[in-house]
Design a protein around this motif. Structure first.
Motif, mmCIF file in Angstrom:
data_model
loop_
_atom_site.group_PDB
_atom_site.id
_atom_site.type_symbol
_atom_site.label_atom_id
_atom_site.label_comp_id
_atom_site.label_asym_id
_atom_site.label_seq_id
_atom_site.Cartn_x
_atom_site.Cartn_y
_atom_site.Cartn_z
ATOM 1 N N LEU A 364 -5.387 11.226 -7.250
ATOM 2 C CA LEU A 364 -6.221 10.847 -6.111
ATOM 3 C C LEU A 364 -6.354 9.330 -5.983
ATOM 4 O O LEU A 364 -6.282 8.787 -4.873
ATOM 5 C CB LEU A 364 -7.605 11.493 -6.261
ATOM 6 N N ILE A 365 -6.535 8.644 -7.125
ATOM 7 C CA ILE A 365 -6.643 7.184 -7.075
ATOM 8 C C ILE A 365 -5.332 6.567 -6.608
ATOM 9 O O ILE A 365 -5.320 5.589 -5.847
ATOM 10 C CB ILE A 365 -7.041 6.626 -8.458
ATOM 11 N N SER A 366 -4.201 7.145 -7.024
ATOM 12 C CA SER A 366 -2.897 6.634 -6.599
ATOM 13 C C SER A 366 -2.708 6.791 -5.097
ATOM 14 O O SER A 366 -2.128 5.918 -4.438
ATOM 15 C CB SER A 366 -1.767 7.349 -7.346
ATOM 16 N N VAL A 371 -2.225 4.131 0.104
ATOM 17 C CA VAL A 371 -2.534 3.976 1.527
ATOM 18 C C VAL A 371 -3.185 2.632 1.824
ATOM 19 O O VAL A 371 -3.346 2.262 2.987
ATOM 20 C CB VAL A 371 -3.451 5.117 2.043
ATOM 21 N N GLY A 372 -3.567 1.883 0.775
ATOM 22 C CA GLY A 372 -4.120 0.547 0.976
ATOM 23 C C GLY A 372 -5.634 0.466 0.898
ATOM 24 O O GLY A 372 -6.211 -0.597 1.165
ATOM 25 N N ARG A 502 -0.791 2.562 5.135
ATOM 26 C CA ARG A 502 0.496 3.232 5.237
ATOM 27 C C ARG A 502 0.403 4.622 4.622
ATOM 28 O O ARG A 502 -0.448 4.863 3.750
ATOM 29 C CB ARG A 502 1.586 2.444 4.504
ATOM 30 N N LEU A 503 1.298 5.497 5.033
ATOM 31 C CA LEU A 503 1.376 6.807 4.388
ATOM 32 C C LEU A 503 1.838 6.628 2.946
ATOM 33 O O LEU A 503 2.706 5.793 2.665
ATOM 34 C CB LEU A 503 2.354 7.710 5.146
ATOM 35 N N PRO A 504 1.273 7.394 2.017
ATOM 36 C CA PRO A 504 1.658 7.225 0.607
ATOM 37 C C PRO A 504 3.083 7.688 0.340
ATOM 38 O O PRO A 504 3.577 8.625 0.974
ATOM 39 C CB PRO A 504 0.644 8.101 -0.140
ATOM 40 N N VAL A 505 3.739 7.026 -0.609
ATOM 41 C CA VAL A 505 5.057 7.455 -1.080
ATOM 42 C C VAL A 505 4.832 8.380 -2.267
ATOM 43 O O VAL A 505 4.422 7.937 -3.346
ATOM 44 C CB VAL A 505 5.924 6.248 -1.495
#
Length: 710
Positions: A364-366, A371-372, A502-505
């Motif tokens: 969750l933290i990642s 996403v910034g 941004r959308l997460p990778v």
């Protein structure tokens, strides 16, 4: 230059460098996948990621992912690591070539460090990341002109889509075969020319810019000899070198040189699309709404750790229980069976059972980091946290500590300042974690009557909340004390760039979660397992003949009282614990803990619950001849009727109960947390200090509470 790395193979190395949030680590993940090693730079707890790739020539090349850095004038320990590694040719981390990663949408901001790296004279190439976003924003780049003007190769890639990875591998191959390094563009100011010449005479093989950096940083660079530091200090004083003024002048001069170049080679054909980020920031970083939204998000994270982790943790417990039953049915009763089930298996279970919480927290933290959002959270709370010697990023660790201190301590790796990170690690265990809940639940019933206050509030519920508030207050006050005790030359600045939303990778997220889980299992797990085995030995063995005597005594009592089979087994277990080395240790420490209102039985619980706080309830169940299959109501009922044979009073009166509650609020009674602190600080010094000061505070508050309420 050829160096030896942890891979046990001699390889050339390429450094990945860039500003924070440039996508550097994502590119590292794309290049190396899971074939990575995560370690620390020598002597510090700053992350170093090392991976390997194979070139078209079949040569294996090492890739080192350095910490994100803004410039060669560092404000934090991880930035210093970059400077000293690149200035010292003898360093094991000194690269053979550099790939500088910049966000193409923020090219002007990211070229400062690039221009400084170029002046070091190492093989260098510019990797422009975020090509997919640049395309959406209508950015067009004259790549050929940019490469020509900068004098280095330039490639355009996307860490999100994987575009350009083959180009990067070819670029690495070409860089390592370069016969000539890029020329330095930096023109030394006239007032420092003579100083740099003197430094070059003093320390050979330095170019002009390297000599200038030595003048700026000589006092903390570890590879310089003491005599060299003193000589450079004399030269700096002799030539009246003003380091801060020169840093500002250099920075402005560099921006003046590359800003026009960026404007010529990078053009916008549509309006900038950062309006969405700006609109979100007006809400998410708002002076009032921002903190409220943050705490709601952290509440969701906190609840997710509780709710989502419960099922896999129960499954892990069930699996280890099933394995334990299988071992007990296969092997005859004896020390080997007990060692495997109660020692080895219990220790392994105590390690693996934390994995769901660690994985969920970092997952969750990642996501929030990708996403910034986490950069905004650190920005919002930095000023408040610095009052207590902490950092804006400390707020995440402190809140996460409410679920479990282990992943919370591990999450402090996002704090770059050594002092603030260490303080966060030392005070986080004060936050009441989920393991304390069974202890609080059992003891509050003895300390506080079940009455209603104000028509709506339950007094026991308010006491439960007060225990959490005590822990928070202790964490902040302890942080304030450490702020004044701990000394460091490192200044505290929260210098960060607000990335676009941004959308997460997901690839980056999974790799990050895997690294954290693997680190916990392989590093902290070894210490936890060792301590578990020691505790099993203490609780299972006694001086010669003592265990048999205890069993005979229990059987005689059981026969006299006509106890059934289950009650007899419980009584035997209780007598054996009393006569074991753990029980003897409990009796040995009884004079020390008696001023707190504790007897030797509570002493045993204090010792055994060092494995984990929630073990207190199970220990009480065994000691008071209640089987481990009993629920906590039966534990509470038995404890409520326990009478002190010397005074004739109840053992768990209000004074003793409050004393024990406060002891569990403040004491460091979790070997798993100590193991992780040792792993994160790379020393037993800080876990020992942490254990001593927390236990000392627990003892003092328990003593005052017992004496006042008795």
């Amino acid at each position: 230059m050829v160096k030896e790395h942890n891979t046990q193979a001699t390889t050339k190395t390429v450094a990945l460098l860039g500003n924070p949030n440039c996508g550097k680590s994502s590119l590292f993940n794309q290049l190396t996948g899971l074939s990575q090693k995560v370690g620390n730079f020598p002597g510090v707890t700053v992350d170093k990621k090392y991976g390997a790739i194979r070139l078209t020539s079949e040569e294996e090349v090492g890739i080192v992912d350095f910490p994100g850095t803004y410039s060669f004038y560092p404000t934090a320990l991880d930035e210093r690591i970059v400077v000293q590694s690149l200035l010292d040719p003898e360093s094991e981390n000194h690269p053979d070539a550099i790939l500088y990663v910049a966000d193409i949408t923020k090219l002007e901001k990211h070229l400062l460090l690039f221009s400084q790296l170029k002046d070091l004279g190492l093989p260098l190439a510019l990797v422009l990341n975020m090509s997919d976003i640049a395309e959406k924003e209508g950015l067009q780049l004259d790549q050929q002109q940019l490469a020509s003007q900068l004098g280095v190769p330039v490639v355009v890639v996307s860490s999100r889509t994987g575009e350009g990875m083959n180009k990067m591998i070819s670029l690495i191959e070409n860089l390592l075969n370069l016969k000539q390094n890029p020329p330095s563009d930096y023109d030394l100011p006239n007032e420092v020319r003579e100083l740099t010449r003197e430094i070059q005479n003093l320390i050979p093989n330095l170019n002009d810019y390297q000599a200038l950096l030595i003048a700026h940083h000589h006092n903390w660079l570890p590879f310089l000899e003491t005599s060299q530091k003193k000589a450079v200090a004399r030269l700096v004083e002799q030539y009246e070198f003003k380091t801060l003024r020169e840093q500002v002048d250099e920075t402005m001069s560099r921006f003046d040189s590359f800003s026009p170049l960026v404007k010529r080679t990078l053009t916008h054909h549509t309006p900038e699309s950062n309006d969405f980020s700006n609109k979100l920031d007006r809400v998410l970083t708002h002076r009032i709404f921002g903190p409220v939204i943050f705490f709601l998000l952290m509440l969701l994270v906190f609840q997710a750790i509780y709710a989502w982790a419960a099922y896999p943790m129960d499954a892990i417990d069930w699996l280890f229980g099933l394995i334990g039953d299988g071992i007990q049915q296969t092997l005859p009763d004896g020390w080997l069976s007990s060692l495997l089930v109660d020692g080895l298996l219990a220790g392994l279970g105590g390690i693996v059972v934390f994995v769901p919480q660690i994985a969920i927290l970092f997952f969750l933290i990642s996501i929030l980091e990708e996403v910034g959002y986490m950069a905004r959270a650190a920005f919002m709370f930095d000023r408040l946290m610095q009052v207590f010697g902490l950092n804006g990023r400390s707020i995440v660790a402190l809140i996460s500590g409410g679920a479990c201190a282990i992943p919370a301590v591990m999450s402090t790796r996002t704090i770059s300042n050594w002092k603030e990170r260490l303080i966060t690690i030392l005070v986080t265990p004060f936050i009441s974690c989920s393991a304390r809940i069974p202890v609080y639940t059992v003891l509050i019933g003895f300390a506080v009557p079940a009455t209603t206050v104000g028509g709506i509030f339950n007094l026991q519920g308010l006491a439960f909340m007060a225990l959490y508030l005590f822990g928070i207050a202790a964490a902040l006050l302890a942080a304030l004390v450490f702020k004044w005790i701990l000394k460091t030359r490192e200044h505290s600045f929260l210098m960060l760039e607000m990335p676009e939303y941004r959308l997460p990778v997901m690839r980056n997220i999974w790799i990050n979660v895997w690294e954290k889980v693997k680190t916990f299992l392989m590093e902290a797990g070894k210490v936890i397992l060792a301590i578990s085995l020691v505790l099993w030995i203490m609780a299972s063995f006694a001086p010669s003949g003592a265990m048999d005597a205890a069993e005979q005594e229990a059987l005689a009592v059981a026969e006299a009282q006509a106890l059934d089979e289950q009650a007899t087994e419980n009584l035997i277990a209780a007598k054996k614990i009393e006569t074991s080395y753990a029980g003897r240790l409990g009796k040995a420490i009884e004079p020390v803990i008696r001023p707190l209102g504790f007897d030797w039985k509570i002493g045993i619980a204090l010792i055994t619950s060092f494995a984990a706080r929630e073990v207190f309830v199970g220990t009480m169940a065994t000691i008071y001849s209640i089987g481990s299959d009993s629920d906590e109501n039966s534990v509470r009922a038995k404890m409520a009727t326990e009478i002190n044979p010397e005074t004739g009073e109840k053992v768990y009166n209000r004074a003793t109960s409050w004393s024990l509650l406060l002891f569990y609020v403040f004491a460091m009674m979790c070997m798993s947390t100590l193991a992780v602190v040792k792993r994160e600080t790379k020393s037993w010094k800080w876990p020992v200090i942490q254990f001593v000061f927390m236990t000392g505070l627990a003892y003092l508050t328990s003593f005052l509470a017992y004496q006042w309420l008795s």
